[in-house]
Design a protein around this motif. Structure first.
Motif, PDB file in Angstrom:
ATOM      1  N   THR A 364       5.407   8.537   0.607  1.00 34.54           N
ATOM      2  CA  THR A 364       5.176   8.486  -0.717  1.00 34.54           C
ATOM      3  C   THR A 364       3.757   7.828  -1.095  1.00 34.54           C
ATOM      4  O   THR A 364       3.680   6.547  -1.530  1.00 34.54           O
ATOM      5  CB  THR A 364       6.363   7.953  -1.756  1.00 34.54           C
ATOM      6  OG1 THR A 364       6.323   6.522  -1.103  1.00 34.54           O
ATOM      7  CG2 THR A 364       7.879   8.479  -1.456  1.00 34.54           C
ATOM      8  N   PRO A 365       2.674   8.294  -0.566  1.00 33.74           N
ATOM      9  CA  PRO A 365       1.353   7.554  -0.378  1.00 33.74           C
ATOM     10  C   PRO A 365       0.835   7.608  -1.672  1.00 33.74           C
ATOM     11  O   PRO A 365       1.186   8.063  -2.718  1.00 33.74           O
ATOM     12  CB  PRO A 365       0.649   8.722   0.368  1.00 33.74           C
ATOM     13  CG  PRO A 365       0.925   9.805   0.284  1.00 33.74           C
ATOM     14  CD  PRO A 365       2.653   9.831   0.262  1.00 33.74           C
ATOM     15  N   PHE A 366       0.255   6.544  -1.938  1.00 27.04           N
ATOM     16  CA  PHE A 366      -0.896   6.394  -3.275  1.00 27.04           C
ATOM     17  C   PHE A 366      -1.780   7.507  -3.284  1.00 27.04           C
ATOM     18  O   PHE A 366      -2.202   8.087  -2.274  1.00 27.04           O
ATOM     19  CB  PHE A 366      -1.685   4.997  -3.392  1.00 27.04           C
ATOM     20  CG  PHE A 366      -1.051   3.938  -3.533  1.00 27.04           C
ATOM     21  CD1 PHE A 366      -1.190   3.263  -4.769  1.00 27.04           C
ATOM     22  CD2 PHE A 366      -0.409   2.983  -2.507  1.00 27.04           C
ATOM     23  CE1 PHE A 366      -0.650   2.182  -5.017  1.00 27.04           C
ATOM     24  CE2 PHE A 366       0.063   1.830  -2.813  1.00 27.04           C
ATOM     25  CZ  PHE A 366      -0.062   1.240  -4.263  1.00 27.04           C
ATOM     26  N   ASN A 367      -1.899   8.002  -4.352  1.00 28.99           N
ATOM     27  CA  ASN A 367      -2.608   9.123  -4.689  1.00 28.99           C
ATOM     28  C   ASN A 367      -3.616   9.034  -6.010  1.00 28.99           C
ATOM     29  O   ASN A 367      -3.039   8.670  -7.023  1.00 28.99           O
ATOM     30  CB  ASN A 367      -1.742  10.408  -4.806  1.00 28.99           C
ATOM     31  CG  ASN A 367      -2.469  11.731  -5.009  1.00 28.99           C
ATOM     32  OD1 ASN A 367      -3.392  11.995  -5.938  1.00 28.99           O
ATOM     33  ND2 ASN A 367      -2.029  12.860  -4.295  1.00 28.99           N
ATOM     34  N   GLN A 368      -4.653   9.206  -5.875  1.00 26.07           N
ATOM     35  CA  GLN A 368      -5.822   8.898  -7.051  1.00 26.07           C
ATOM     36  C   GLN A 368      -6.474  10.424  -7.363  1.00 26.07           C
ATOM     37  O   GLN A 368      -7.398  10.378  -8.257  1.00 26.07           O
ATOM     38  CB  GLN A 368      -6.798   8.226  -6.610  1.00 26.07           C
ATOM     39  CG  GLN A 368      -6.572   6.867  -5.931  1.00 26.07           C
ATOM     40  CD  GLN A 368      -7.712   5.698  -5.685  1.00 26.07           C
ATOM     41  OE1 GLN A 368      -7.923   4.893  -6.284  1.00 26.07           O
ATOM     42  NE2 GLN A 368      -8.424   6.184  -4.597  1.00 26.07           N
ATOM     43  N   ASP A 369      -5.613  11.358  -7.259  1.00 25.93           N
ATOM     44  CA  ASP A 369      -6.226  12.750  -7.592  1.00 25.93           C
ATOM     45  C   ASP A 369      -6.227  12.947  -9.052  1.00 25.93           C
ATOM     46  O   ASP A 369      -7.351  13.704  -9.570  1.00 25.93           O
ATOM     47  CB  ASP A 369      -5.315  13.902  -6.999  1.00 25.93           C
ATOM     48  CG  ASP A 369      -5.744  13.789  -5.617  1.00 25.93           C
ATOM     49  OD1 ASP A 369      -6.670  13.400  -5.023  1.00 25.93           O
ATOM     50  OD2 ASP A 369      -4.922  14.604  -4.608  1.00 25.93           O
ATOM     51  N   GLY A 370      -5.535  12.404  -9.940  1.00 28.35           N
ATOM     52  CA  GLY A 370      -5.524  12.570 -11.383  1.00 28.35           C
ATOM     53  C   GLY A 370      -6.687  11.812 -12.090  1.00 28.35           C
ATOM     54  O   GLY A 370      -6.757  10.629 -11.932  1.00 28.35           O
TER      55      GLY A 370
END
Length: 810
Positions: A364-370
């Motif tokens: 469940t990786p960190f995601n900064q796409d938003g």
């Protein structure tokens, strides 16, 4: 719905700047629904920049965009009934409120914890303020600069580089690190309160003091003051400086601490005759003769580039990292291979590069796409609309049965097999232990923890012994302890037996070591499919430089933070407080609790890869943003700030005594003038703006220094705080231990150790309104061997005794 760790949480963020938004970001990037509430004019980070072409744009501030990824955003004027009603409406469907507003401000608005707890009994209310709530300094104004100097960190920065104390005042870092510390501390503490709610159905106040969150990083100094006060070093240089010059810049290099490192280092220097001197045989000898050794090492190092030194050190396994500028860091083969630095094309900010996540989650990786929200972007969607009902908490204890039987603390019933050593990993598991987890610290007589061995020369009360290290005991409380020789086949089998009965396993071996031992993640998953494994290392478990060796303080060089920290016109600077180890430990604690919450919901464990260098860069975005958005190389500016003036550290009565002052805006400047008695020099109208004060900063500093030099640091700070000005004494270790605010809030905890007795230790830097943390003694070496290996693992007594004789359990 994406498979994220925290997507079932909703967070309302009523905070500006860095600390609160960084706390919210950590949740949002793991999938939580974070709703950011801004004033009509917007979060002041929207005005901080950097901006494309240097042109201010509230939708294009690099800092705001970085800190607010994946959030939804609304505006609310809290001075109006409608604004307050909007916040109350949002809270109706929320799990957590994160706010950086002062208690008196919230009370005036009717939005403080006591105002809300009856209406929202399941709400976790997380308060992040400079000095925490209550106590003699609870109402003190502050910011990252003054918090850093109030915590003992400023006193220790730069580490081992102060040669002229009168002209080298205590120093702040080149970005607001103190606020990032406060933010991640808030995130980890909030996760603890969320776990507590699973057993009680109730939320609670989570009270985070920035001073405590930063004082957490000088734990070793605090232990020194308590256990070996005669050996607490002065601020002036007394040991080796990490900073070593090269032909094209600097590296952070420490080959002196261990004898085998020194032997290897002599070889790459060509075995010079001077290095074999009897005066340099032991680490203690070398420390006493550091001023003789350093010039000789520098004569050699200046003949090599940073890349050459770094590669030579990599090849022989000694700590060495190049001091990188932002432009150079972008060329890092390690960061490129791991995809850490993220290129962004934004319609308002243009192209830029930002740091990647503070840790890598396998499932469940960190995601900064938003993208960060535009000002008021979600008003129509969220404000004034019917809200979801408050989360319905089932009656009784919602935890798994075995956890319910284990106790009432947030992590009761969670078992951790802790193979970590020295600082960062043990600190992370101390968090878990204080929150109720059963932490089993695995050691070995063949490879004693370096903190234990410090007891042989710096034993508590001046008495040597491996059980008398104040540093070890002050970092490893609330744990059981076993010894196991994992170099043996049977030792490896027992390690896996222990892991098969655990929920979490932690390690900070060099990359690849666990796998070669047969104790890597795939090996652990084979014996416990839902295990959570957390691995810590300088630069991560993968990549061309993953085999690097390093302390946290040497790894720091890689991150640009030393490059932007230092006196104006001076060299790059190292940080105090064994930084960044304890900041890494807090990030680790947050990551492990996030993974545990996900496993509770789905049954899936996962591997977490925490690279020190990446975590620090995640807390140091400003240099990278400035370089990629403006093309400017950030300069070292001492204690000054481009957005505040005056700001600095000023002399006060006494030897090497100082007061830190930060004037945040024009209103605070008016307060400063009043506190000083409206002197004629301050009445110049050109000083009424920050631009005017920046232009005459030197003149203001001279006048302020004359005023502070007639007062003690405490007198000066109290007078200025009475006028609403951010000011604090710069505290050293002994002053920190006696600080009335820290003592009032219970930051220091008394723990009874079986050999040392009752002594004070720095506690976990949080305060819960409903939960009392667990503080038990650090274990003696192998203290719980019989209990763990017979009662838990299931060895028969005869086999246990045989394995002890065979030096497997040892």
């Amino acid at each position: 719905m994406p498979d994220t760790a925290l997507h079932d949480l909703r967070i309302i963020e009523l905070a500006q700047g860095v600390a609160g938004p960084y706390c919210g970001k950590l949740f949002a990037d793991l999938g939580a629904d974070v709703v950011k509430v801004e004033p009509p004019e917007g979060d002041h980070a929207r005005r901080a920049g950097p901006f494309r072409n240097g042109e201010p744009n509230p939708e294009g501030s690099g800092l705001f965009l970085y800190l607010n990824t994946n959030k939804r955003g609304v505006t609310a004027d809290l001075a109006t009934d409608d604004g307050r009603a909007a916040v109350l409406g949002l809270l109706a469907g929320a799990d957590v409120l994160v706010t950086d507003m002062y208690e008196d401000e919230l009370l005036t608005l009717g939005l403080d914890y006591e105002d809300l707890r009856g209406r929202f009994p399941a709400l976790v209310f997380t308060s992040l303020t400079p000095f925490g709530r209550g106590g003699p300094h609870g109402s003190y104004r502050g910011n990252a600069f003054t918090v850093y100097h109030s915590s003992g960190l400023g006193w220790e920065t730069p580490a081992q580089q102060v040669r002229d104390p009168a002209n080298q005042p205590p120093l702040a870092p080149g970005n607001p690190q103190a606020d990032y510390f406060t933010g991640v501390t808030g995130a980890a503490a909030t996760m603890g309160a969320i776990f507590q709610r699973e057993s009680t159905g109730r939320g609670q106040l989570v009270d985070i003091s920035g001073q405590e969150a930063n004082a957490n990083h000088v734990r070793l100094t605090i232990s020194g003051v308590v256990h070996t006060p005669d050996l607490v070093p002065p601020r002036a240089k007394a040991n080796f400086d990490f900073l070593v010059p090269c032909s094209d810049g600097y590296v952070f290099l420490t080959p002196y601490n261990l004898d085998h490192w020194w032997e290897r280092f002599q070889q790459i220097m060509g075995s010079p005759e001077w290095a074999a001197s009897d005066a340099f045989l032991t680490a203690e000898d070398r420390g006493l003769n550091c001023d003789a050794i350093e010039p000789l090492v520098h004569m050699w190092s200046m003949q090599h580039t940073r890349a050459e030194l770094y590669q030579m050190a990599l090849d022989i396994g000694i700590p060495c990292f190049p001091v990188y500028s932002p432009a150079e860091m972008m060329e890092s083969a390690q960061f490129i291979d791991r995809g850490f630095l993220e290129s962004v094309e934004d319609p308002e900010a243009g192209p830029y590069v930002r740091p990647g996540p503070a840790s890598l989650f396998e499932r469940t990786p960190f995601n900064q796409d938003g993208r960060a929200p535009r000002l008021g972007e979600h008003n129509d969607e969220l404000v004034g609309k019917p809200t979801e009902d408050a989360p319905v908490q089932q009656a009784g204890d919602r935890r798994p049965a075995h956890r319910r039987a284990a106790g009432d603390l947030p992590l009761s019933g969670v078992r951790v097999a802790d193979f970590g050593w020295i600082l960062s990993v043990p600190h992370s598991t101390a968090w878990l232990g204080a929150l109720g987890a059963e932490v089993i610290r695995v050691e070995s007589e063949q490879r004693l923890d370096l903190l234990r061995t410090m007891g042989l020369t710096r034993g508590s009360g001046g008495i040597p012994g491996i059980e008398r290290s104040g540093n070890f005991n002050g970092l490893n409380y609330s744990k059981h302890g076993v010894t196991l020789n994992i170099q043996t086949d049977r030792g490896k089998e027992l390690a896996k037996e222990l892991v098969s009965r655990s929920d979490i396993v932690t390690m900070n071996f060099a990359a690849g070591v666990a796998e070669r031992l047969g104790l890597g993640y795939e090996d652990m998953k084979a014996v416990k499919p839902d295990i959570i494994m957390m691995s810590g290392s300088p630069l991560g478990q993968t990549g061309p430089e993953s085999h690097s060796t390093g302390w946290g303080p040497t790894t720091l060089a890689y991150t640009t933070l030393p490059y932007v920290t230092g006196y104006e016109g001076g060299t790059p600077s190292s940080m105090g407080g064994a930084y960044p180890d304890f900041a890494i430990g807090v990030h680790m604690a947050f990551a492990m609790m996030s993974a545990l919450r996900y496993r509770d919901r789905t049954g899936h464990g996962q591997h977490i890869d925490v690279a020190m260098g990446e975590t620090v860069v995640a807390m140091t975005p400003e240099p990278l943003l400035e370089w990629t958005m403006l093309g400017t190389d950030p300069q070292r500016r001492g204690n000054r700030d481009p957005h505040r003036a005056p700001q600095g550290v000023y002399p006060s009565v006494g030897d090497d005594r100082w007061v830190a002052i930060s004037v945040e805006d024009d209103a605070m400047w008016a307060g400063l003038r009043s506190a000083l008695g409206d002197p004629a020099w301050a009445s110049d109208p050109s000083l009424d703006t920050v631009e005017g004060r920046q232009a005459r900063h030197d003149d203001i500093d001279r006048e302020l220094s004359a005023w502070t030099a007639e007062r003690t640091s405490h007198e000066a700070a109290e007078a200025l705080q009475a006028a609403g000005i951010a000011a604090t004494p710069v505290l050293d270790g002994p002053e920190l231990v006696q600080d009335p605010q820290l003592r009032h809030r219970g930051f220091f905890v008394d723990i009874d150790h079986p050999e040392v007795g009752v002594t004070a230790s720095a506690g976990i830097p949080l305060w819960f309104s409903e939960t009392q943390l667990h503080y038990g003694s650090a274990p003696l070496l192998g203290q719980h061997n019989r209990e763990v290996f017979t009662d838990l693992v299931g060895l028969e007594p005869e086999e246990f005794e045989r394995l002890v004789r065979d030096s497997v359990i040892v």
